[in-house]
Design a protein around this motif. Sequence first.
Motif, PDB file in Angstrom:
ATOM      1  N   UNK A  66      90.877  30.481  72.103  1.00  0.00           N
ATOM      2  CA  UNK A  66      90.363  31.247  73.246  1.00  0.00           C
ATOM      3  C   UNK A  66      91.199  32.463  73.643  1.00  0.00           C
ATOM      4  N   UNK A  67      92.550  32.418  73.579  1.00  0.00           N
ATOM      5  CA  UNK A  67      93.292  33.645  73.920  1.00  0.00           C
ATOM      6  C   UNK A  67      92.903  34.834  73.029  1.00  0.00           C
ATOM      7  N   UNK A  68      92.613  34.548  71.760  1.00  0.00           N
ATOM      8  CA  UNK A  68      92.169  35.622  70.860  1.00  0.00           C
ATOM      9  C   UNK A  68      90.808  36.147  71.311  1.00  0.00           C
ATOM     10  N   UNK A  69      89.938  35.225  71.750  1.00  0.00           N
ATOM     11  CA  UNK A  69      88.618  35.652  72.224  1.00  0.00           C
ATOM     12  C   UNK A  69      88.761  36.639  73.384  1.00  0.00           C
ATOM     13  N   UNK A  70      89.680  36.300  74.319  1.00  0.00           N
ATOM     14  CA  UNK A  70      89.867  37.151  75.493  1.00  0.00           C
ATOM     15  C   UNK A  70      90.367  38.542  75.097  1.00  0.00           C
ATOM     16  N   UNK A  71      91.309  38.578  74.159  1.00  0.00           N
ATOM     17  CA  UNK A  71      91.849  39.873  73.722  1.00  0.00           C
ATOM     18  C   UNK A  71      90.773  40.693  73.015  1.00  0.00           C
ATOM     19  N   UNK A  72      90.005  40.038  72.132  1.00  0.00           N
ATOM     20  CA  UNK A  72      88.955  40.753  71.401  1.00  0.00           C
ATOM     21  C   UNK A  72      87.889  41.273  72.361  1.00  0.00           C
ATOM     22  N   UNK A  73      87.480  40.435  73.325  1.00  0.00           N
ATOM     23  CA  UNK A  73      86.457  40.859  74.284  1.00  0.00           C
ATOM     24  C   UNK A  73      86.963  42.011  75.148  1.00  0.00           C
ATOM     25  N   UNK A  74      88.183  41.881  75.663  1.00  0.00           N
ATOM     26  CA  UNK A  74      88.749  42.946  76.501  1.00  0.00           C
ATOM     27  C   UNK A  74      88.913  44.235  75.706  1.00  0.00           C
ATOM     28  N   UNK A  75      89.410  44.077  74.469  1.00  0.00           N
ATOM     29  CA  UNK A  75      89.584  45.259  73.627  1.00  0.00           C
ATOM     30  C   UNK A  75      88.266  45.945  73.320  1.00  0.00           C
ATOM     31  N   UNK A  76      87.220  45.162  73.038  1.00  0.00           N
ATOM     32  CA  UNK A  76      85.917  45.744  72.727  1.00  0.00           C
ATOM     33  C   UNK A  76      85.359  46.514  73.923  1.00  0.00           C
ATOM     34  N   UNK A  77      85.436  45.912  75.114  1.00  0.00           N
ATOM     35  CA  UNK A  77      84.928  46.599  76.313  1.00  0.00           C
ATOM     36  C   UNK A  77      85.695  47.898  76.553  1.00  0.00           C
ATOM     37  N   UNK A  78      87.030  47.826  76.446  1.00  0.00           N
ATOM     38  CA  UNK A  78      87.852  49.013  76.702  1.00  0.00           C
ATOM     39  C   UNK A  78      87.607  50.097  75.655  1.00  0.00           C
ATOM     40  N   UNK A  79      87.538  49.700  74.374  1.00  0.00           N
ATOM     41  CA  UNK A  79      87.366  50.682  73.298  1.00  0.00           C
ATOM     42  C   UNK A  79      86.009  51.375  73.398  1.00  0.00           C
ATOM     43  N   UNK A  80      84.945  50.612  73.627  1.00  0.00           N
ATOM     44  CA  UNK A  80      83.607  51.206  73.704  1.00  0.00           C
ATOM     45  C   UNK A  80      83.495  52.135  74.915  1.00  0.00           C
ATOM     46  N   UNK A  81      84.030  51.702  76.055  1.00  0.00           N
ATOM     47  CA  UNK A  81      83.976  52.550  77.249  1.00  0.00           C
ATOM     48  C   UNK A  81      84.785  53.828  77.049  1.00  0.00           C
ATOM     49  N   UNK A  82      85.987  53.697  76.472  1.00  0.00           N
ATOM     50  CA  UNK A  82      86.830  54.868  76.215  1.00  0.00           C
ATOM     51  C   UNK A  82      86.166  55.814  75.217  1.00  0.00           C
ATOM     52  N   UNK A  83      85.585  55.262  74.147  1.00  0.00           N
ATOM     53  CA  UNK A  83      84.932  56.098  73.135  1.00  0.00           C
ATOM     54  C   UNK A  83      83.757  56.856  73.734  1.00  0.00           C
ATOM     55  N   UNK A  84      82.994  56.202  74.602  1.00  0.00           N
ATOM     56  CA  UNK A  84      81.865  56.870  75.245  1.00  0.00           C
ATOM     57  C   UNK A  84      82.346  58.027  76.118  1.00  0.00           C
ATOM     58  N   UNK A  85      83.458  57.792  76.847  1.00  0.00           N
ATOM     59  CA  UNK A  85      84.005  58.843  77.704  1.00  0.00           C
ATOM     60  C   UNK A  85      84.531  60.015  76.875  1.00  0.00           C
ATOM     61  N   UNK A  86      85.230  59.715  75.777  1.00  0.00           N
ATOM     62  CA  UNK A  86      85.782  60.784  74.937  1.00  0.00           C
ATOM     63  C   UNK A  86      84.671  61.558  74.245  1.00  0.00           C
ATOM     64  N   UNK A  87      83.646  60.849  73.781  1.00  0.00           N
ATOM     65  CA  UNK A  87      82.520  61.530  73.147  1.00  0.00           C
ATOM     66  C   UNK A  87      81.775  62.434  74.105  1.00  0.00           C
ATOM     67  N   UNK A  88      81.892  62.156  75.408  1.00  0.00           N
ATOM     68  CA  UNK A  88      81.254  62.992  76.429  1.00  0.00           C
ATOM     69  C   UNK A  88      82.130  64.173  76.817  1.00  0.00           C
ATOM     70  N   UNK A  89      83.419  63.927  77.024  1.00  0.00           N
ATOM     71  CA  UNK A  89      84.311  64.971  77.535  1.00  0.00           C
ATOM     72  C   UNK A  89      84.710  65.998  76.479  1.00  0.00           C
TER      73      UNK A  89
END
Length: 444
Positions: free
Chosen positions: A380-403
């Motif tokens: 489960x700790x790996x699940x939490x890291x993967x989930x958090x990383x995915x949310x952060x990476x996708x949100x950041x990528x969307x922001x960078x692709x916009x700016x």
Amino acid sequence: MAAPHRNNFRGVFERGDRETCVRMLNRLPSSMLKEELRHLHPRRALLLCSYLEPARFVALLKDLDRNERQRILSSATVKELGNLVLALPQTTIMTLLDELPARLTRDVVGALPVKVRREVEKALPWPAESVGLLMTKGWVQLLPTDSVKDAIGRIRTGAENRETARSCFVVDEDGQFVGSVPLEDIVLSDPDRPVMELLDPNPCQVSPLTPQDEAARIMSRYDRDVLPVVDGGRLIGLLTFDDVLDLIDQENAELFLQMGGLSSGEEQESPSILRQARRRLPCLLLCLVTGIMTTSLMKSFEEALSTVVALSFFIPLLVDTGGNTGSQASALVIRSMALGQMPDSTVWKVLVRELVTGLMLGLAMAAMAVGRAWMMGTQPPIWMVVASGMIAVVTLANAMGTLLPFAIRRMGFDPALLSGPLLSTIVDVAGLAVYLGIAARFLL
């Protein structure tokens, strides 16, 4: 030239005896030569003209009437005209280009070697990427005093070899543009009705200095297949739908090159292997530098990766998802910019919208990634890291692709340059840093 001598010349030309034909042409008066051209097929007429000295060829073109000139030049390929331009003295190149249709002029200039093209572009009468270099110079012209019957007569005598007769243009005796009249209104109206009563109530026009992409947007927005080009109140040309379609095709071709990190200033099918390598090298070096940054970043998180080896399994998943998300966001922004729908003043509004969108996408992708982590038997700790990383990476990528498109445009560059390798490599490094940072924070 007497008839027997003329027949002798025709026989020599038909046999393909170039040397003898050139000698006879030197003694043939221009008036006789023009008469010979009128009796030849356009390709044969062009071949005969190729036997002339380039300067005499250009002078002959100026003496021909417009229809005959267009008949001959329209049969020439871009390569043939380009070779002719290269053979001409610098002082007469513009004379030839002035006789070509605008679209053909653009194609011929674009096919010239880079150094020659730059010199020719400096001498062109209008700035690069302006409507003045794209317009057509033939149209059906009416007078304000014309009736519908008069207009139909002018159309019948003046529409031949015109690129468009779907609209007619009213010009007064002083050469001032009055307005346009759709052809269908003329055809359906009473013969005695004045054309001034048929003027388009919502006229659209552009200046020769109007950027080509802006003119294309005007044509699309107001559903016009032809726009008058007006300078100082005088009608000097037309911008047709065909012109704009050619422009769109050319820009699409350039965009595909830019998406691959290639410049569009030279021919793609270059005979020089060295030139091809030189064009591709800068983008590949940029990708290599970002790759080195990625390896250095992973080296700095060596402890986390060696402690929890399973973290490395998900690096390609997160990095690829981030790159794809950023490319989607930038494509939407760049398209809206191209259509004039996204000025700089909207940047923060667009950013907030894309942050919310990125968060929603990140949650959906995180659920899929956690499912994959569970199937692989990780804890489960790996699940939490993967989930958090995915949310952060996708949100950041969307922001960078916009700016980033807004930032690139503010710096005076084409936002399309972001597509492909550049944006992907930037998002890859940032996404990897976020993912490994989260892992180091929660697992060590």
